[in-house]
Design a protein around this motif. Sequence first.
Motif, short mmCIF file in Angstrom:
data_model
loop_
_atom_site.label_atom_id
_atom_site.label_comp_id
_atom_site.label_asym_id
_atom_site.label_seq_id
_atom_site.Cartn_x
_atom_site.Cartn_y
_atom_site.Cartn_z
N GLU A 158 48.00 46.27 32.43
CA GLU A 158 48.54 45.15 31.38
C GLU A 158 49.82 44.98 31.48
OE1 GLU A 158 46.46 47.77 30.32
OE2 GLU A 158 44.55 46.80 30.33
N ALA A 159 50.84 45.93 31.59
CA ALA A 159 52.49 45.89 31.67
C ALA A 159 52.62 45.25 33.03
CB ALA A 159 52.94 47.24 31.50
N ARG A 160 52.03 45.61 34.01
CA ARG A 160 52.19 45.05 35.37
C ARG A 160 51.85 43.42 35.36
NH1 ARG A 160 55.12 44.94 39.77
NH2 ARG A 160 53.94 44.67 41.72
N ILE A 161 50.67 43.07 34.65
CA ILE A 161 50.33 41.94 34.71
C ILE A 161 51.29 41.03 33.88
CG2 ILE A 161 48.74 40.14 33.65
CD1 ILE A 161 46.53 42.40 34.15
N ARG A 162 51.84 41.65 32.73
CA ARG A 162 53.13 40.91 31.99
C ARG A 162 54.21 40.68 32.82
NH1 ARG A 162 50.96 44.06 27.93
NH2 ARG A 162 52.94 45.58 28.21
N LEU A 209 52.03 36.04 44.00
CA LEU A 209 52.22 36.74 42.55
C LEU A 209 50.70 36.37 41.83
CD1 LEU A 209 55.75 35.95 41.67
CD2 LEU A 209 54.59 38.22 41.90
N LYS A 210 50.59 35.20 41.83
CA LYS A 210 49.44 34.70 41.02
C LYS A 210 48.06 35.46 41.60
CE LYS A 210 46.81 32.08 38.37
NZ LYS A 210 46.94 32.63 36.95
N GLU A 211 48.07 35.51 42.75
CA GLU A 211 46.99 36.31 43.72
C GLU A 211 46.76 37.72 42.91
OE1 GLU A 211 47.45 35.42 47.57
OE2 GLU A 211 46.19 33.61 47.60
N GLU A 212 48.06 38.38 43.05
CA GLU A 212 48.08 39.70 42.41
C GLU A 212 47.45 39.81 40.99
OE1 GLU A 212 51.24 43.58 42.38
OE2 GLU A 212 51.54 41.79 43.35
N ILE A 213 48.26 38.97 40.31
CA ILE A 213 47.84 38.78 38.92
C ILE A 213 46.41 38.59 38.68
CG2 ILE A 213 47.83 37.52 36.60
CD1 ILE A 213 50.72 36.77 37.52
N THR A 214 45.71 37.77 39.39
CA THR A 214 44.17 37.72 39.31
C THR A 214 43.38 39.10 39.71
OG1 THR A 214 44.53 35.25 39.78
CG2 THR A 214 42.25 36.38 40.27
N SER A 215 43.92 39.76 40.69
CA SER A 215 43.39 40.96 41.10
C SER A 215 43.59 41.97 40.15
CB SER A 215 44.01 41.45 42.51
OG SER A 215 43.70 42.44 42.95
N LEU A 216 44.41 41.86 39.54
CA LEU A 216 44.85 43.04 38.35
C LEU A 216 43.93 42.58 37.11
CD1 LEU A 216 48.72 43.72 38.83
CD2 LEU A 216 46.87 45.21 39.21
N ARG A 229 40.55 44.00 37.75
CA ARG A 229 40.28 45.41 37.66
C ARG A 229 40.41 45.88 36.32
NH1 ARG A 229 44.19 48.93 41.32
NH2 ARG A 229 45.73 47.24 40.91
N ALA A 230 41.33 45.10 35.41
CA ALA A 230 41.36 45.52 33.89
C ALA A 230 40.20 45.22 33.12
CB ALA A 230 42.72 44.80 33.31
N ASN A 231 39.41 44.20 33.46
CA ASN A 231 38.37 43.89 32.75
C ASN A 231 36.98 44.44 33.36
OD1 ASN A 231 39.68 42.05 31.20
ND2 ASN A 231 39.67 40.52 32.68
#
Length: 57
Positions: free
Chosen positions: A4-8, A45-52, A55-57
């Motif tokens: 979550e912190a990485r996504i932020r 960055l958007k692709e990495e956010i989407t990937s994370l 994984r988080a869900n």
Amino acid sequence: MTIEARIRELGNRHRSLDETIQKELTRPSTDPLQVRALKQKKLRLKEEITSLEARAN
């Protein structure tokens, strides 16, 4: 660092890049190659956010 912190963090960088792109586009001597590179970085960055987020869900 939690996911979550990485996504932020990535979200903040994504917004910052968007602001930089908008500023660059308003300049009279816009460098299209620089704008393109910034947009590609923003997309990664958007692709990495989407990937994370997946994984988080």
